[in-house]
Design a protein around this motif. Sequence first.
Motif, PDB file in Angstrom:
ATOM      1  N   ASP A 125      -7.214  -4.558  56.527  1.00 62.76           N
ATOM      2  CA  ASP A 125      -6.092  -3.884  57.175  1.00 62.76           C
ATOM      3  C   ASP A 125      -5.493  -2.822  56.266  1.00 62.76           C
ATOM      4  N   ARG A 126      -6.342  -2.097  55.572  1.00 57.27           N
ATOM      5  CA  ARG A 126      -5.877  -0.985  54.742  1.00 57.27           C
ATOM      6  C   ARG A 126      -6.371   0.316  55.377  1.00 57.27           C
ATOM      7  N   PRO A 127      -5.557   1.376  55.297  1.00 59.90           N
ATOM      8  CA  PRO A 127      -5.883   2.585  56.072  1.00 59.90           C
ATOM      9  C   PRO A 127      -7.199   3.264  55.717  1.00 59.90           C
ATOM     10  N   ALA A 128      -7.695   3.075  54.510  1.00 61.47           N
ATOM     11  CA  ALA A 128      -8.954   3.727  54.130  1.00 61.47           C
ATOM     12  C   ALA A 128     -10.149   2.803  54.354  1.00 61.47           C
ATOM     13  N   VAL A 129      -9.922   1.674  55.036  1.00 59.06           N
ATOM     14  CA  VAL A 129     -10.992   0.694  55.272  1.00 59.06           C
ATOM     15  C   VAL A 129     -11.268   0.610  56.767  1.00 59.06           C
ATOM     16  N   PRO A 130     -12.514   0.622  57.242  1.00 57.95           N
ATOM     17  CA  PRO A 130     -13.719   0.887  56.447  1.00 57.95           C
ATOM     18  C   PRO A 130     -13.800   2.348  56.045  1.00 57.95           C
ATOM     19  N   LEU A 156       1.359  10.833  46.253  1.00 61.83           N
ATOM     20  CA  LEU A 156       1.578   9.467  46.734  1.00 61.83           C
ATOM     21  C   LEU A 156       0.342   8.973  47.493  1.00 61.83           C
ATOM     22  N   ALA A 157      -0.157   9.822  48.402  1.00 64.86           N
ATOM     23  CA  ALA A 157      -1.320   9.419  49.203  1.00 64.86           C
ATOM     24  C   ALA A 157      -2.520   9.146  48.302  1.00 64.86           C
ATOM     25  N   THR A 158      -2.711   9.984  47.289  1.00 62.22           N
ATOM     26  CA  THR A 158      -3.859   9.813  46.387  1.00 62.22           C
ATOM     27  C   THR A 158      -3.719   8.552  45.547  1.00 62.22           C
ATOM     28  N   GLY A 159      -2.525   8.282  45.049  1.00 60.25           N
ATOM     29  CA  GLY A 159      -2.310   7.066  44.260  1.00 60.25           C
ATOM     30  C   GLY A 159      -2.560   5.817  45.090  1.00 60.25           C
ATOM     31  N   TYR A 160      -2.043   5.815  46.303  1.00 56.51           N
ATOM     32  CA  TYR A 160      -2.221   4.659  47.202  1.00 56.51           C
ATOM     33  C   TYR A 160      -3.702   4.497  47.566  1.00 56.51           C
ATOM     34  N   PHE A 161      -4.347   5.630  47.806  1.00 55.23           N
ATOM     35  CA  PHE A 161      -5.784   5.626  48.130  1.00 55.23           C
ATOM     36  C   PHE A 161      -6.586   5.073  46.943  1.00 55.23           C
ATOM     37  N   GLY A 162      -6.178   5.447  45.738  1.00 56.00           N
ATOM     38  CA  GLY A 162      -6.882   4.978  44.544  1.00 56.00           C
ATOM     39  C   GLY A 162      -6.809   3.466  44.411  1.00 56.00           C
ATOM     40  N   ALA A 163      -5.655   2.900  44.751  1.00 53.17           N
ATOM     41  CA  ALA A 163      -5.538   1.440  44.706  1.00 53.17           C
ATOM     42  C   ALA A 163      -6.473   0.813  45.746  1.00 53.17           C
ATOM     43  N   ASN A 174     -13.321   9.351  45.553  1.00 52.92           N
ATOM     44  CA  ASN A 174     -13.303  10.457  46.527  1.00 52.92           C
ATOM     45  C   ASN A 174     -12.005  11.212  46.336  1.00 52.92           C
ATOM     46  N   GLN A 175     -11.991  12.439  46.859  1.00 53.13           N
ATOM     47  CA  GLN A 175     -10.712  13.084  47.092  1.00 53.13           C
ATOM     48  C   GLN A 175     -10.056  12.310  48.231  1.00 53.13           C
ATOM     49  N   CYS A 176      -8.760  12.203  48.201  1.00 52.62           N
ATOM     50  CA  CYS A 176      -8.068  11.389  49.202  1.00 52.62           C
ATOM     51  C   CYS A 176      -8.059  12.053  50.579  1.00 52.62           C
ATOM     52  N   PRO A 177      -8.490  11.343  51.622  1.00 52.16           N
ATOM     53  CA  PRO A 177      -8.249  11.839  52.988  1.00 52.16           C
ATOM     54  C   PRO A 177      -6.788  11.541  53.336  1.00 52.16           C
ATOM     55  N   VAL A 178      -5.931  12.491  53.066  1.00 59.53           N
ATOM     56  CA  VAL A 178      -4.483  12.239  53.011  1.00 59.53           C
ATOM     57  C   VAL A 178      -3.918  11.671  54.310  1.00 59.53           C
ATOM     58  N   LYS A 179      -4.280  12.316  55.430  1.00 55.44           N
ATOM     59  CA  LYS A 179      -3.577  11.958  56.668  1.00 55.44           C
ATOM     60  C   LYS A 179      -3.899  10.538  57.136  1.00 55.44           C
ATOM     61  N   ARG A 180      -5.031  10.006  56.688  1.00 56.51           N
ATOM     62  CA  ARG A 180      -5.353   8.610  57.030  1.00 56.51           C
ATOM     63  C   ARG A 180      -4.334   7.650  56.435  1.00 56.51           C
ATOM     64  N   GLN A 181      -3.706   8.043  55.345  1.00 59.40           N
ATOM     65  CA  GLN A 181      -2.784   7.129  54.660  1.00 59.40           C
ATOM     66  C   GLN A 181      -1.365   7.206  55.240  1.00 59.40           C
ATOM     67  N   TRP A 182      -1.053   8.299  55.953  1.00 61.99           N
ATOM     68  CA  TRP A 182       0.345   8.573  56.273  1.00 61.99           C
ATOM     69  C   TRP A 182       1.065   7.498  57.090  1.00 61.99           C
ATOM     70  N   PRO A 183       0.475   6.975  58.176  1.00 57.30           N
ATOM     71  CA  PRO A 183       1.261   5.987  58.945  1.00 57.30           C
ATOM     72  C   PRO A 183       1.699   4.811  58.087  1.00 57.30           C
ATOM     73  N   LEU A 198       4.418   5.879  55.489  1.00 55.02           N
ATOM     74  CA  LEU A 198       5.744   6.027  56.114  1.00 55.02           C
ATOM     75  C   LEU A 198       6.419   4.666  56.250  1.00 55.02           C
ATOM     76  N   GLU A 199       5.635   3.649  56.626  1.00 54.22           N
ATOM     77  CA  GLU A 199       6.202   2.290  56.730  1.00 54.22           C
ATOM     78  C   GLU A 199       6.725   1.825  55.369  1.00 54.22           C
ATOM     79  N   HIS A 200       5.920   2.048  54.344  1.00 56.90           N
ATOM     80  CA  HIS A 200       6.302   1.555  53.013  1.00 56.90           C
ATOM     81  C   HIS A 200       7.520   2.293  52.454  1.00 56.90           C
ATOM     82  N   ILE A 201       7.626   3.591  52.762  1.00 57.54           N
ATOM     83  CA  ILE A 201       8.810   4.333  52.302  1.00 57.54           C
ATOM     84  C   ILE A 201      10.049   3.832  53.057  1.00 57.54           C
ATOM     85  N   ARG A 202       9.887   3.659  54.369  1.00 61.68           N
ATOM     86  CA  ARG A 202      11.019   3.208  55.170  1.00 61.68           C
ATOM     87  C   ARG A 202      11.480   1.800  54.738  1.00 61.68           C
TER      88      ARG A 202
END
Lengths: 197, 381
Positions: free
Chosen positions: A31-36, B163-170, B323-332, B335-339
């Motif tokens: 349930d992570r946005p970059a998965v799969p 932010l998106a790249t850091g979260y994506f890296g995790a 990878n380079q981060c696909p930024v918009k995939r992370q946004w929803p 936004l929840e985590h910031i809120r």
Amino acid sequence: MPYTPDQPPTASPEELRARIPGWGVDLDPADRPAVPKERFAPDEAGAHWHFPERQEERWPRERSIEHAQLTPVFGTSCPPKGLSGVIRKHAYRTYSEGRAAHWLLLLGADRVDAWESHLRSFFTTRPDNPITQTGLRAEFTGHGLASRLGRNRADLNHQWLDPIIVGGPWIAAGGVVVSVVRRARRRRARRAATVEG
Amino acid sequence: MRAMVYRGPYKVRVEEKDKPRIEHPNDAIVRVTRAAICGSDLHLYHGMMPDTRVGMTFGHEFIGVVDEVGSSVQNLKPGDRVMVPFNVYCGSCYFCARGLYSNCHNVNPNATAVGGIYGYSHTCGGYDGGQAEYVRVPFADVGPSVIPDWLDEDDALLMTDALATGYFGAQLGEITEGDTVVVLGAGPVGLFAAASSWLMGAARVIVIDHLDYRLEKARTFAHAEVINFAEQDDIVVTVKKTTDYLGADVVIDAVGAEADGNFLQHVTSAKLKLQGGSPIALNWAIDAARKGGTISVMGAYGPMFSAVKFGDAMNKGLTLRMNQCPVKRQWPRLLEHIRDGYLRPREIITHRIPLEHIAEGYHLFSAKLDGCIKPVIVPSA
């Protein structure tokens, strides 16, 4: 220790939850946005085309020979020009991205471009100024000394190279100009002496 | 319009440039209200990225207000406040259709190995960036999103990359509950990767850098344990000792091409440009990870080769994900985590710099002066 099968002890989820706001809210890897990594969902991105309309090609746009065609959209910043432009076009036309020659030529063209642009700037009302353009003022407004002195910074062992990289070519170019002028003066003085004699 | 312009390695200035124009029916022109300098902009600034042309405007982290839209734009209108992912992408190619927005094949004629990035050399497509008053945004129906009213503008700005790249890296680290995560680099991306690692269940997060002020931020902002590698004889042995000689389950490389810690590696890459990037952080990651562990790379490297210790990675059975981060995939999710208050991006901003002083901003950030972590550029200041 890894010499036995046991997992090293760690803090419990309860302890972590109490200490870290939001600990574990993304615990489920599925349930992570970059998965799969790849999920076929062509309608999700917002495109309302199968293949985009083509942008006008206002000058022959250089492209990688690993592309079958010019991409429909591309950047239009800084068209190639001068000797650097010739080198860049050659690098794109001749070598794939897999060849070191491609990248070394492009890096070489970058250095040529910088010198072409510096020279060109001397024929404008705003010549290049290595003092203002390197932002050296920040050394004074940003506590240059205090930010470095007494700090365990690993980058201090190479920062001394930066002024040489930036200023070295300017000093060398200045030296060349001075020596050319001196030689010309000497030649003129010698010629004047010959005429008088 | 006024715009930052690259003048050669270590040199930038502000110039009067033509305002960008609509070049494709799905373009938008955005008036930039805030931009940022990214750590990866320094690779351009130092002349490391091939085909970085004099005259280009950098800047791939920016937000603004839509000024003009092309004839086929449906989702945006003039006056909308938008945040723009650093990726330029079409939304319809083979890769975009599979969610790999950072690997779009329809926007970068100069290279197939990398997608399009605003203001990031011709190797990344030749697009001018957002450190300017106006910027051209291709595929306006695909990349940008209207900024929600409740979202702070600084938070929105940091959503566009750091932010998106850091979260994506995790996420690339495939963290599971109880993992020990080591983050190399306490810059903005490293700080966000460390903070995000907890959300994915890490039991320990250890941040490594050589700048004490950034490590202090990692301790307070990301609740991490910290190690200054410049104070250690051998950082790999230090990590082994602190993990009971097992090594870290996950190591995240948030440093990239200009890593410090080995004079020869740094100089041959960052100064002499003989490598695509200094592989110090990557090699430490390989050595500090436990066997069977995972390495996540979002530190940016150039397209040339680098002297990576690949044999150790193979012998240890490591998984390398990047990878380079696909930024918009992370946004929803972001936004929840910031809120919910789990991520607080704007707390890492240290400097606000008017566009007219951008040369000082680059030098300050590059030389790590005045406790600089994240400089924000304000075009209208």
